[in-house]
Design an enzyme around this catalytic site. Structure first.
Site, PDB file in Angstrom:
ATOM      1  N   GLU A   1       1.250  -1.291   0.101  1.00 50.14           N
ATOM      2  CA  GLU A   1       0.137  -0.135  -0.281  1.00 50.14           C
ATOM      3  C   GLU A   1       0.621   1.534   0.036  1.00 50.14           C
ATOM      4  O   GLU A   1       2.085   1.374  -0.305  1.00 50.14           O
ATOM      5  CB  GLU A   1      -0.871  -0.146   1.110  1.00 50.14           C
ATOM      6  CG  GLU A   1      -1.723   0.978   1.348  1.00 50.14           C
ATOM      7  CD  GLU A   1      -2.422   1.065   2.704  1.00 50.14           C
ATOM      8  OE1 GLU A   1      -3.618   1.699   2.721  1.00 50.14           O
ATOM      9  OE2 GLU A   1      -2.659   0.173   3.442  1.00 50.14           O
TER      10      GLU A   1
ATOM     11  N   CYS B   1      -5.241  -2.709   3.410  1.00 49.84           N
ATOM     12  CA  CYS B   1      -5.043  -3.059   4.500  1.00 49.84           C
ATOM     13  C   CYS B   1      -6.085  -3.087   5.297  1.00 49.84           C
ATOM     14  O   CYS B   1      -6.501  -4.445   5.552  1.00 49.84           O
ATOM     15  CB  CYS B   1      -3.828  -0.952   4.930  1.00 49.84           C
ATOM     16  SG  CYS B   1      -2.767  -1.445   6.456  1.00 49.84           S
TER      17      CYS B   1
ATOM     18  N   LYS C   1     -10.320   1.271  -1.356  1.00 47.68           N
ATOM     19  CA  LYS C   1     -10.419   0.738   0.129  1.00 47.68           C
ATOM     20  C   LYS C   1     -11.413   1.229   0.953  1.00 47.68           C
ATOM     21  O   LYS C   1     -12.141   2.869  -0.135  1.00 47.68           O
ATOM     22  CB  LYS C   1      -8.913   1.883   0.883  1.00 47.68           C
ATOM     23  CG  LYS C   1      -9.127   1.143   2.541  1.00 47.68           C
ATOM     24  CD  LYS C   1      -7.733   2.057   2.773  1.00 47.68           C
ATOM     25  CE  LYS C   1      -7.030   1.337   3.637  1.00 47.68           C
ATOM     26  NZ  LYS C   1      -5.796   2.016   4.834  1.00 47.68           N
TER      27      LYS C   1
END
Length: 280
Positions: A42, A145, A113
Site C-alpha cells: 500500500e 490493509c 479502499k
C-alpha cells in the site's frame, strides 16, 4: 500453478523518485524470476499523506503518471502488476486506490479502499465498491490493509468468483494505538505487541473462510514521519485453505517468490463447500 512475487520494501516518506527507483529494481528482479503477478505494498510510491497540500502535490489520477510507469513495465516483462496502492486524485476528492495491470500493459481495473484507517478519514474518501477482475489465472480481487479487519469485504469478492485475493498493506507496530485516547488504555497497550499476530490471524482466516489464495504484502522497516517514527513489521505472506500461511517473510526487505498450486482451492470448495453454502 501461479508464481507470485510479493515485494516487502522499505518506503521513504513522500519521496516518489526514490520509491519508484526501488520499485523498478524489484520489477527487473520479478521479470528475471518470470513472475505471473508482482505485488507491491500500500502507498508504496508516496508513503503517508495526511494533508490537502501534500495530496494535491503527490496524488495522481488513474490513468496517469504513476500508472503509466507500471503499465510500461508490465508489458515489457510480460507479467501482471498489482500496484499496491496510490493516492488517486479525482474531481470528487482523493481515494486510496490499488490498480491491477495485465501482462500486456493494460489497466484491468482498480479497487478503492473501503474501510479507511483512523488518520485517513480526514482527507480521503471511502468506497463501497468491491470489484472482481478477470485474468488468465481466473478471477481475482483486492483488499487494502484495514479492509482485512472486515470479513464482508473479502467475502463479497469471493462470492463474485474471485479465487485470489491480493492484500497490499501499510501496517505498523504503532497501529495498536489507533484511535485510543484514554491514558489507561495507552499505558496498557505499551506493554503488548498485538499487530503482527492480528495480521497473521486475519490473513489465514480470510483464506479459509473464503476458499481463496490470499497474498498479503506489507512494507518493512522504520518510517520517518518527521516528528515521529513508526515501525513497519513486514509479515508479507501467502495463505490458503488446508495450509493456512505457507510462505512468509519476517524481518527484512526483499521479495517473496512463491509458486502457489491453485488446485487446492478447488479441493477446498469440494471439501468445505463454503462458497456453495453462501450461494445456496
Amino acid at each position: 500453478m501461479v508464481r507470485i512475487c510479493a515485494v516487502q520494501m522499505n518506503v521513504v516518506h513522500n519521496d516518489v523518485p526514490k520509491n519508484h527507483k526501488k520499485a523498478k529494481n524489484y520489477v527487473v528482479q520479478a521479470g528475471d524470476k518470470e513472475c505471473d503477478f508482482l505485488v507491491f505494498p500500500e502507498i508504496f510510491l508516496e508513503g503517508v499523506i495526511r494533508d490537502i497540500g501534500s495530496l494535491n502535490k503527490l496524488a495522481r489520477p488513474i490513468p496517469g503518471e504513476y500508472t503509466d510507469w507500471f503499465t510500461k513495465y508490465a508489458e515489457e516483462y510480460g507479467m501482471h502488476i498489482v500496484m499496491g496502492s496510490i493516492h488517486e486524485k479525482t474531481v470528487d476528492g482523493f481515494y486510496n486506490t490499488s490498480v491491477l495491470i495485465d501482462d500486456k500493459g493494460n489497466i484491468v481495473g482498480k479497487y478503492r479502499k473501503n474501510f479507511l484507517w483512523a488518520s485517513e478519514n480526514k482527507f480521503l474518501k471511502p468506497s463501497k465498491e468491491r470489484p472482481v477482475f478477470d485474468t488468465k489465472f481466473g478471477k481475482v480481487g483486492i483488499n487494502i490493509c484495514w479492509d482485512f479487519a472486515f470479513p464482508e469485504v473479502a467475502n463479497t469478492i469471493a462470492r463474485k468468483g474471485a479465487k485470489i485475493l491480493f492484500g497490499p498493506s501499510f501496517w505498523s507496530l504503532e497501529d495498536k494505538y489507533g484511535m485510543a485516547k484514554n491514558s489507561s488504555t495507552l499505558e496498557k497497550l505499551s506493554n503488548v505487541e498485538p499487530e503482527p499476530q492480528f495480521v497473521d490471524t486475519l490473513v489465514s482466516a480470510r483464506a479459509y473462510e473464503n476458499e481463496m489464495l490470499v497474498v498479503y504484502v506489507n512494507p518493512y522497516g522504520k518510517y520517518n514521519l518527521g516528528n515521529y517514527e513508526i515501525n513497519l513489521f513486514g509479515h508479507t505472506q501467502l495463505a490458503m485453505p488446508f495450509f493456512g500461511t505457507f510462505a512468509k517473510m519476517h524481518d527484512d526487505e526483499g521479495m517473496l517468490v512463491v509458486d502457489a498450486n491453485t488446485e487446492w482451492l478447488d479441493m477446498a470448495e469440494e471439501v468445505y463447500a463454503i462458497r456453495k453454502t453462501y450461494n445456496d
